[in-house]
Design an enzyme around this catalytic site. Structure first.
Site, PDB file in Angstrom:
ATOM      1  N   GLU A 176       0.820  -1.220   0.000  1.00  0.00           N
ATOM      2  CA  GLU A 176       0.000   0.000   0.000  1.00  0.00           C
ATOM      3  C   GLU A 176       0.851   1.265   0.000  1.00  0.00           C
ATOM      4  O   GLU A 176       0.703   2.138   0.864  1.00  0.00           O
ATOM      5  CB  GLU A 176      -0.981  -0.047   1.180  1.00  0.00           C
ATOM      6  CG  GLU A 176      -1.927  -1.234   1.049  1.00  0.00           C
ATOM      7  CD  GLU A 176      -2.957  -1.357   2.157  1.00  0.00           C
ATOM      8  OE1 GLU A 176      -3.158  -0.377   2.886  1.00  0.00           O
ATOM      9  OE2 GLU A 176      -3.551  -2.439   2.281  1.00  0.00           O
ATOM     10  N   PRO A 196       4.200   6.659   8.024  1.00  0.00           N
ATOM     11  CA  PRO A 196       3.313   6.656   9.188  1.00  0.00           C
ATOM     12  C   PRO A 196       1.940   6.040   8.942  1.00  0.00           C
ATOM     13  O   PRO A 196       1.285   5.627   9.879  1.00  0.00           O
ATOM     14  CB  PRO A 196       3.178   8.144   9.528  1.00  0.00           C
ATOM     15  CG  PRO A 196       3.580   8.878   8.301  1.00  0.00           C
ATOM     16  CD  PRO A 196       4.532   8.009   7.567  1.00  0.00           C
ATOM     17  N   HIS A 400     -17.421 -10.530   6.288  1.00  0.00           N
ATOM     18  CA  HIS A 400     -16.120  -9.906   6.525  1.00  0.00           C
ATOM     19  C   HIS A 400     -15.342 -10.694   7.564  1.00  0.00           C
ATOM     20  O   HIS A 400     -15.848 -10.959   8.658  1.00  0.00           O
ATOM     21  CB  HIS A 400     -16.288  -8.455   7.001  1.00  0.00           C
ATOM     22  CG  HIS A 400     -14.976  -7.740   7.115  1.00  0.00           C
ATOM     23  ND1 HIS A 400     -14.601  -7.018   8.214  1.00  0.00           N
ATOM     24  CD2 HIS A 400     -13.933  -7.665   6.255  1.00  0.00           C
ATOM     25  CE1 HIS A 400     -13.384  -6.512   8.021  1.00  0.00           C
ATOM     26  NE2 HIS A 400     -12.956  -6.896   6.841  1.00  0.00           N
ATOM     27  N   HIS A 401     -14.141 -11.091   7.201  1.00  0.00           N
ATOM     28  CA  HIS A 401     -13.233 -11.774   8.120  1.00  0.00           C
ATOM     29  C   HIS A 401     -11.948 -10.976   8.246  1.00  0.00           C
ATOM     30  O   HIS A 401     -11.040 -11.129   7.430  1.00  0.00           O
ATOM     31  CB  HIS A 401     -12.884 -13.180   7.603  1.00  0.00           C
ATOM     32  CG  HIS A 401     -14.022 -14.143   7.619  1.00  0.00           C
ATOM     33  ND1 HIS A 401     -14.009 -15.322   6.909  1.00  0.00           N
ATOM     34  CD2 HIS A 401     -15.212 -14.108   8.271  1.00  0.00           C
ATOM     35  CE1 HIS A 401     -15.146 -15.981   7.132  1.00  0.00           C
ATOM     36  NE2 HIS A 401     -15.893 -15.261   7.936  1.00  0.00           N
ATOM     37  N   GLU A 402     -11.888 -10.083   9.215  1.00  0.00           N
ATOM     38  CA  GLU A 402     -10.617  -9.410   9.507  1.00  0.00           C
ATOM     39  C   GLU A 402      -9.852 -10.347  10.442  1.00  0.00           C
ATOM     40  O   GLU A 402     -10.314 -10.637  11.542  1.00  0.00           O
ATOM     41  CB  GLU A 402     -10.861  -8.051  10.162  1.00  0.00           C
ATOM     42  CG  GLU A 402      -9.608  -7.372  10.710  1.00  0.00           C
ATOM     43  CD  GLU A 402      -8.514  -7.155   9.667  1.00  0.00           C
ATOM     44  OE1 GLU A 402      -8.752  -6.425   8.704  1.00  0.00           O
ATOM     45  OE2 GLU A 402      -7.406  -7.743   9.820  1.00  0.00           O
ATOM     46  N   HIS A 470      -7.988  -8.502   1.311  1.00  0.00           N
ATOM     47  CA  HIS A 470      -7.267  -7.251   1.556  1.00  0.00           C
ATOM     48  C   HIS A 470      -5.971  -7.580   2.287  1.00  0.00           C
ATOM     49  O   HIS A 470      -5.869  -8.628   2.927  1.00  0.00           O
ATOM     50  CB  HIS A 470      -8.121  -6.281   2.362  1.00  0.00           C
ATOM     51  CG  HIS A 470      -9.068  -5.523   1.480  1.00  0.00           C
ATOM     52  ND1 HIS A 470      -9.199  -4.158   1.528  1.00  0.00           N
ATOM     53  CD2 HIS A 470      -9.891  -5.957   0.500  1.00  0.00           C
ATOM     54  CE1 HIS A 470     -10.086  -3.785   0.613  1.00  0.00           C
ATOM     55  NE2 HIS A 470     -10.528  -4.852  -0.024  1.00  0.00           N
ATOM     56  N   GLU A 489      -7.084  -6.483  -2.761  1.00  0.00           N
ATOM     57  CA  GLU A 489      -6.621  -5.110  -2.613  1.00  0.00           C
ATOM     58  C   GLU A 489      -5.157  -5.120  -3.059  1.00  0.00           C
ATOM     59  O   GLU A 489      -4.876  -5.228  -4.247  1.00  0.00           O
ATOM     60  CB  GLU A 489      -6.799  -4.673  -1.171  1.00  0.00           C
ATOM     61  CG  GLU A 489      -6.531  -3.209  -0.941  1.00  0.00           C
ATOM     62  CD  GLU A 489      -6.509  -2.859   0.538  1.00  0.00           C
ATOM     63  OE1 GLU A 489      -7.043  -1.822   0.913  1.00  0.00           O
ATOM     64  OE2 GLU A 489      -5.926  -3.620   1.333  1.00  0.00           O
ATOM     65  N   GLU A 495      -9.312   3.967   0.714  1.00  0.00           N
ATOM     66  CA  GLU A 495      -9.353   4.254   2.155  1.00  0.00           C
ATOM     67  C   GLU A 495      -8.284   5.264   2.576  1.00  0.00           C
ATOM     68  O   GLU A 495      -8.476   6.012   3.527  1.00  0.00           O
ATOM     69  CB  GLU A 495      -9.221   2.957   2.961  1.00  0.00           C
ATOM     70  CG  GLU A 495      -7.902   2.237   2.728  1.00  0.00           C
ATOM     71  CD  GLU A 495      -7.891   0.797   3.268  1.00  0.00           C
ATOM     72  OE1 GLU A 495      -8.922   0.114   3.141  1.00  0.00           O
ATOM     73  OE2 GLU A 495      -6.859   0.373   3.802  1.00  0.00           O
TER      74      GLU A 495
HETATM   75  C1  NOJ Z   1      -8.053  -2.694   5.869  1.00  0.00           C
HETATM   76  C2  NOJ Z   1      -8.891  -2.938   4.668  1.00  0.00           C
HETATM   77  O1  NOJ Z   1      -8.225  -2.548   3.505  1.00  0.00           O
HETATM   78  C3  NOJ Z   1     -10.187  -2.182   4.839  1.00  0.00           C
HETATM   79  O2  NOJ Z   1     -10.964  -2.284   3.680  1.00  0.00           O
HETATM   80  C4  NOJ Z   1     -10.910  -2.687   6.060  1.00  0.00           C
HETATM   81  O3  NOJ Z   1     -12.043  -1.901   6.270  1.00  0.00           O
HETATM   82  C5  NOJ Z   1     -10.020  -2.614   7.296  1.00  0.00           C
HETATM   83  N1  NOJ Z   1      -8.753  -3.186   7.034  1.00  0.00           N
HETATM   84  C6  NOJ Z   1     -10.638  -3.332   8.475  1.00  0.00           C
HETATM   85  O4  NOJ Z   1     -10.668  -4.709   8.226  1.00  0.00           O
HETATM   86 CA    CA Z   2      -5.821  -2.042   3.211  1.00  0.00          CA
END
Ligand code: NOJ
Ligand code: CA
Length: 689
Positions: A176, A196, A400-402, A470, A489, A495
């Site tokens: 990124e 940062p 969504h799986h963070e 992502h 991503e 974002e």
């Molecule tokens: C980073 C991801 O790119 C974003 O789309 C997401 O909302 C956040 N992480 C939280 O999982």
């Molecule tokens: Ca991201």
């Protein structure tokens, strides 16, 4: 439309046992424009050179491997056998920039044997296409090379000059970064360490990540990448700024090893895309062609999707993922609001982030194992009620799986998590990998994580679930083999405009199509209409005009496209009609014009209709654009609706003013307009049939 016959043709396949020390072997692409020469130098080290239209593109470059507890594989080789093949087929994509892909190449295989007592063997395979080449190393099963720890792969790309290069640093954890435009000699990845905005970043060398794209003094465009990254580490390219040589530097692991593997094995393909026009890089199919055909038997569950989501509101600070804040975004009520909006606006799906417990401890904690379980919703979110409501309205939910980069926790939960998806009728998941990987010392782009990402993809396929990853590993064409790999991503997405200092500059999306996009579909999340974010983030903004945002639905390829803004910012907006109309899965795509970092114009024809869509974006400079519609069908007339920057539009001073023109057109027409600074245009060309 009649299906084209798919042909597979192997013209020739022979191997001659022969010994040819000092002699060159060569192979040309079908058109003969690309020529690869393989050689052994006087020390018996293998190497290659590449020519394009008789001009040297890659000068004498060498191969070699360093191992733990074993001598390097480098010198003393001789050729034991070699062989040539020609191959030709046309294959059909399930989701893609085009329906049919031609896959035509000539192949040269060289089997090498070490002239030492060890007699270790290695094969090099070159596949040479009209749009570039790929080569990889095969290690057959053998007595003196079994379980292998690769400390380094030393594959060189010896450039012929100080080319202009569009690069991001060779970060082992994240892609990124903003693209830099410099000559090779001015690449300084180390200076990008102090970043940062990134939750995870590790840039150990002056190296670049791939795809990395260049323009030579002779106006030839080159892009270096890899294809079919499987059970191996991602490749960064170390830069020798004095001699203009790039050398593979594999992403590392907890110890000094790069890859742990046993023979027989193959490396990923090392790829070089070659083009006379920048746009031809985008049209190249080299990366997908170097992957294996679709492995999934039944694919009728793989579908393109337009989606909205409880997402941007967290990024701009209107709501939060966690509940403690008192401003929880993922409530049953809010999800229904998005579902209602989707149902009345030709949107297929709704993403809900922050639905599961654990977000109070997801960011900034070292111990993130066991925090998310992917099945327990917050009290104010009724999973089943939302799923039922969505299904009644014919809307899909995107799960969504963070993982918060605790992949072991996720792997333990995968079956439970995907079983829940199936119960809820959910067909797609967005995964996330924010922060440093646990265990410490593994990196997002190393072999350990490459295998994790693949495991998630394969398990998802078993449950008939599509994956939008992502913080992913880069795309290397695996979508051909696993078409449920719908998008990812792996770039500086929208974002960043919500919270990073300065956001993405106007030129960003005039570089991305020629660099990151060569790796495959992008979940950029376009379509922000409230450009100035004044209600929530007065110090941040989107650095483009509104019609630039519209154009991205065509310019940035993805079969899963988000309309990223809040529903209330779309209601009553005429420009939203383009997002309702725009296609997702394409019969054909053409890059009409473009220069990297300046502008790009792409036209795509929708599959199953006669409709075309065009997107044009420019950098911070205003420029006139002329689009010849000669690609339209001879026999049809169309209505073209052009959404374009108004006369006084400007990404900073006046980003939301635009004009809409309706015009009956046919293939003899030319559409002319002016893109304003940071601007864009989107055109829907709907058949009048
Ligand atoms: C980073 C991801 O790119 C974003 O789309 C997401 O909302 C956040 N992480 C939280 O999982
Ligand atoms: Ca991201």
């Amino acid at each position: 439309m009649m299906k084209r016959i798919i042909t597979v043709l192997i013209v020739l396949n022979f191997c001659i046992p022969v010994n040819l020390p000092g002699q060159n072997l060569s192979v040309k692409s079908p058109s003969e424009d690309v020529l690869v020469e393989f050689f052994l130098n006087d020390k018996g080290q293998p190497g290659y050179k590449v020519y394009f239209k008789e001009k040297l593109i890659i000068d004498e470059s060498y191969f070699g491997f360093d191992f733990r507890d074993a001598k390097p594989l480098k010198n003393n080789f001789s050729i034991s056998r070699y062989g040539e093949n020609s191959f030709s087929e046309t294959w059909e994509t399930i989701l893609g920039e085009q329906r049919y892909v031609d896959n035509n190449y000539n192949e040269l295989k060289i089997e090498l044997i070490e002239g030492t007592v060890l007699q270790r063997r290695m094969e090099i395979v070159f596949k040479v296409y009209d749009d570039g080449l790929g080569f990889r190393f095969k290690f057959p099963e053998q007595e003196n090379l079994n379980d292998v720890v690769i400390l380094d792969e030393n594959t060189e790309f010896n450039l012929t000059g100080d080319h202009i290069t569009w690069w991001i640093p060779g970060d082992w954890d994240i892609y990124e970064h903003l693209y830099n435009t410099t000559t090779i000699s001015a690449i300084d990845a180390i200076s990008k360490r102090d970043h940062p905005s990134l939750a995870q970043t590790y840039i150990p060398y002056n190296a670049v990540n791939t795809p990395v794209t260049m323009k030579t003094e002779n106006d030839i465009y080159l892009s270096f990448h890899e294809a079919n990254l499987t059970n191996y580490s991602g490749m960064t390219l170390k830069v020798d700024t004095e001699n203009y040589i790039l050398t593979s530097e594999l992403v590392g692991s907890v110890d000094d090893s790069k890859v742990k593997i046993s023979t027989p094995f193959v490396t990923p393909w090392r790829t070089i895309q070659i083009a006379e026009n920048a746009g031809d890089l985008i049209e190249s199919n080299l990366i997908v062609n170097l992957n294996e055909p679709n492995k999934l038997k039944n694919t009728n569950w793989i579908k393109p999707m337009k989606y909205v989501g409880i997402w941007w509101e967290m990024h701009i600070g209107k709501s939060t993922w966690d509940m403690d804040s008192g401003r929880h975004g993922a409530t049953t009520e809010n999800a229904k609001y998005y579902i209602d909006f989707a149902a009345s606006n030709s949107i297929d799906a709704v993403l809900v982030e922050g639905w599961n417990t654990g977000w109070e401890r997801w960011f900034g904690f070292d111990d993130r194992e066991g925090i998310f379980d992917f099945v327990t919703p917050y009290q104010d979110y009724d999973l089943f009620e939302v799923a039922n409501y969505a299904s009644k309205n014919d809307i899909e939910i995107i799960m969504h799986h963070e993982t918060s980069s605790a992949p072991r926790t996720y792997e333990q939960q995968l079956d439970t998590a995907f079983t829940l998806c199936r119960e809820l009728g959910i067909n797609a998941v967005k995964t996330g990998y924010v922060q440093e990987i646990i265990p410490k010392g593994e990196y997002h782009h190393g072999q350990w994580m490459v295998n994790h990402y693949r495991k998630v993809l394969e398990t998802a396929a078993e449950y008939k679930i599509m994956v939008n990853a992502h913080e992913p590993i880069k795309g290397t064409g695996i979508r051909r083999t696993y078409p449920n790999m719908i998008a990812r991503e792996g770039l500086r997405g929208q974002e960043f405009n919500a919270w990073s200092e300065g956001g993405n500059p106007p030129e960003h999306l005039t570089i991305v199509p020629f660099t990151r996009m060569l790796a495959g579909p992008i979940d950029f999340t376009p379509g922000i209409f409230d450009i100035k974010l004044s209600d929530f983030k007065p110090d941040n903004q989107i650095n483009t005009t509104l019609t630039h945002q519209l154009a991205l639905y065509v310019v940035i390829y993805s079969p899963m496209q988000m309309a990223a803004d809040l529903p209330e910012n779309y209601i009553g907006q005429q420009a939203f009609q383009f997002i309702r109309d725009v296609g997702l899965n394409w019969e054909e795509s053409r890059v009409l014009d473009g220069e990297i970092g300046d502008f790009v114009i792409i036209a795509r024809k929708e599959r199953a209709t006669d409709n075309w869509f065009i997107g044009a974006v420019t950098d911070e400079h205003s420029r006139p654009i002329s689009i010849n519609l000669d690609f339209l069908n001879n026999d049809l007339s169309y209505t073209a609706k052009t959404y374009v920057d108004a006369e006084d539009a400007h990404w900073d001073n006046n980003p939301t003013v635009f004009d809409i023109y309706d015009k009956i057109v046919n293939k003899n027409d030319v559409i002319n307009f002016q893109l304003k600074e940071g601007g864009g245009a989107a055109i829907s060309i709907i058949s009048n049939k």
